[in-house]
Design a protein around this motif. Structure first.
Motif, mmCIF file in Angstrom:
data_model
loop_
_atom_site.group_PDB
_atom_site.id
_atom_site.type_symbol
_atom_site.label_atom_id
_atom_site.label_comp_id
_atom_site.label_asym_id
_atom_site.label_seq_id
_atom_site.Cartn_x
_atom_site.Cartn_y
_atom_site.Cartn_z
ATOM 1 N N TRP A 190 0.830 -1.209 0.000
ATOM 2 C CA TRP A 190 0.000 0.000 0.000
ATOM 3 C C TRP A 190 0.858 1.249 0.000
ATOM 4 O O TRP A 190 0.559 2.217 -0.700
ATOM 5 C CB TRP A 190 -0.930 0.003 1.212
ATOM 6 N N GLN A 246 2.434 1.845 -3.330
ATOM 7 C CA GLN A 246 1.415 2.347 -4.254
ATOM 8 C C GLN A 246 1.166 3.832 -4.027
ATOM 9 O O GLN A 246 1.232 4.648 -4.952
ATOM 10 C CB GLN A 246 0.108 1.563 -4.049
ATOM 11 N N ASP A 247 0.890 4.197 -2.776
ATOM 12 C CA ASP A 247 0.515 5.577 -2.470
ATOM 13 C C ASP A 247 1.681 6.556 -2.602
ATOM 14 O O ASP A 247 1.490 7.725 -2.952
ATOM 15 C CB ASP A 247 -0.058 5.667 -1.051
ATOM 16 N N SER A 300 -4.513 -4.033 -7.186
ATOM 17 C CA SER A 300 -4.683 -4.985 -6.083
ATOM 18 C C SER A 300 -6.038 -5.679 -6.179
ATOM 19 O O SER A 300 -7.060 -5.024 -6.372
ATOM 20 C CB SER A 300 -4.575 -4.259 -4.735
ATOM 21 N N TYR A 321 -6.965 1.455 4.014
ATOM 22 C CA TYR A 321 -7.167 0.197 3.300
ATOM 23 C C TYR A 321 -7.757 -0.923 4.150
ATOM 24 O O TYR A 321 -8.544 -1.724 3.644
ATOM 25 C CB TYR A 321 -5.838 -0.281 2.698
ATOM 26 N N LEU A 337 -2.251 4.021 6.418
ATOM 27 C CA LEU A 337 -2.580 3.002 5.419
ATOM 28 C C LEU A 337 -3.601 2.014 5.964
ATOM 29 O O LEU A 337 -4.477 1.540 5.228
ATOM 30 C CB LEU A 337 -1.308 2.255 5.004
#
Length: 334
Positions: A64, A67-68, A81, A281, A277
């Motif tokens: 995560w 990605q971010d 994902s 998420y 995160l």
């Protein structure tokens, strides 16, 4: 100026232009060496868009962050994902080709290798057990009060031969409890809190963030921490792909590994990077994110440490023949 001098200057100028053009095309200039796009890391990626099967657990936090924070993008990689219900389900998505890579507890990968059902390689480490990161839990009105009470009870687990199955069995074996007489109830982690509350199961093995969430919503209390005995500091989860995919996509894999390693290293230095995160998420509130126990995040696969997994599985009867973990590890980036 003589004709000889003119010809000499023209030749020198031509040579300089040729060298400059060659340097620019090869990407070997000082500026190009600092670039972090996919092309500078060994050329164009074979597959710039990949799918990764993930679990909604703390184990996925480095992905995560990668990605971010744009670490995948900096490598020329786009990652989608796909949430799976269990490690077994995540691995199945890789085997079927639905995803390129999957995160799972290590157990399903080794079962597939031992049984010959799939030719898989481990491509990146994820987590290991640490204090208060994984535990067998119950609720106050359950008949389970200690580990020895688990005999003949209903225990939730995500799937057979996953971490929630084998780690619970290993703990019971350590304490002389016959796990063969347990009624194992298969369900996804998000369903465990309600099952405990309603009395449909007596106990469950849970990782974070479900430990903290279930304590908050169902009043769950730990029976025993997994970070004891044979399962102390135990390798818990990692990323895998088919050998065919690994061999066909070496540059893509290296890009994925670099981005994930960078994110993992950052998280190991600063816990505050993890908590937002988990809120975003894993859908837990900020207070819970600050309280939960984190697993140990691994930057790189260690063959000797990883060998503990198939060795325990062989001992527990999950596989019937030894497996050499070293032979399953895909090429690693430095």
């Amino acid at each position: 100026m003589s004709r000889r001098r003119v010809r000499t200057r023209r030749a020198a100028l031509g040579l300089a232009l040729t060298v400059a053009a060659t340097t620019a095309l090869s990407g070997c200039g000082a500026l190009g060496s600092d670039s972090s796009d996919g092309a500078s890391n060994g050329g164009t990626l074979e597959k710039p868009k990949i799918k990764v099967a993930i679990l909604p657990t703390v184990d996925t936090a480095p992905l995560w962050l990668a990605q971010d924070a744009g670490y995948f993008k900096a490598e020329g990689l786009e990652v989608e994902s796909i949430v799976a219900a269990s490690g077994q389900a995540a691995m199945t998505k890789v085997v079927s080709g639905e995803t390129d890579i999957a995160i799972s507890s290590y157990m399903p990968f080794f079962v597939a290798k031992a049984t010959g059902t799939a030719d898989l390689e481990l491509v990146a480490d994820a987590t290991s057990v640490s204090p208060k990161s994984v535990a067998i839990v119950t609720v106050p009105n359950s008949p389970v009060k200690t580990v020895t009470d688990l005999a003949n009870k209903r225990i939730a687990m995500t799937a057979k031969n996953t971490a929630s199955d084998l780690l619970a069995k290993s703990l019971m074996k350590d304490h002389g409890v016959d796990y063969n007489k347990v009624n194992w109830v298969q369900m996804p982690f998000p369903n465990v809190a309600a099952a405990l509350q309603q009395g449909n199961v007596d106990a469950a093995l849970l990782p974070e963030p479900f430990l903290t969430q279930t304590a908050k919503t169902a009043g769950a209390i730990p029976v025993i921490d997994v970070n004891t005995g044979a399962t102390q500091d135990f390798p818990l989860s990692g990323y895998g792909a088919t050998r065919k995919w690994v061999q066909a996509n070496p540059k893509t894999l290296a890009a994925f590994q670099r981005a994930l390693q960078k994110a993992t290293s950052e998280m190991n230095k600063d816990r505050s990077k993890i908590e937002p995160l988990l809120v975003k998420y894993a859908k837990i509130d900020e207070d819970a994110a600050k309280l939960l126990g984190l697993p140990s995040f691994g930057v790189k696969l260690d063959p000797r440490r990883l060998q503990r997994v198939p060795d325990l599985m062989l001992q527990m009867g999950a596989i019937t023949a030894p497996v050499d973990a070293t032979q399953m590890i895909a090429p690693q980036t430095d």
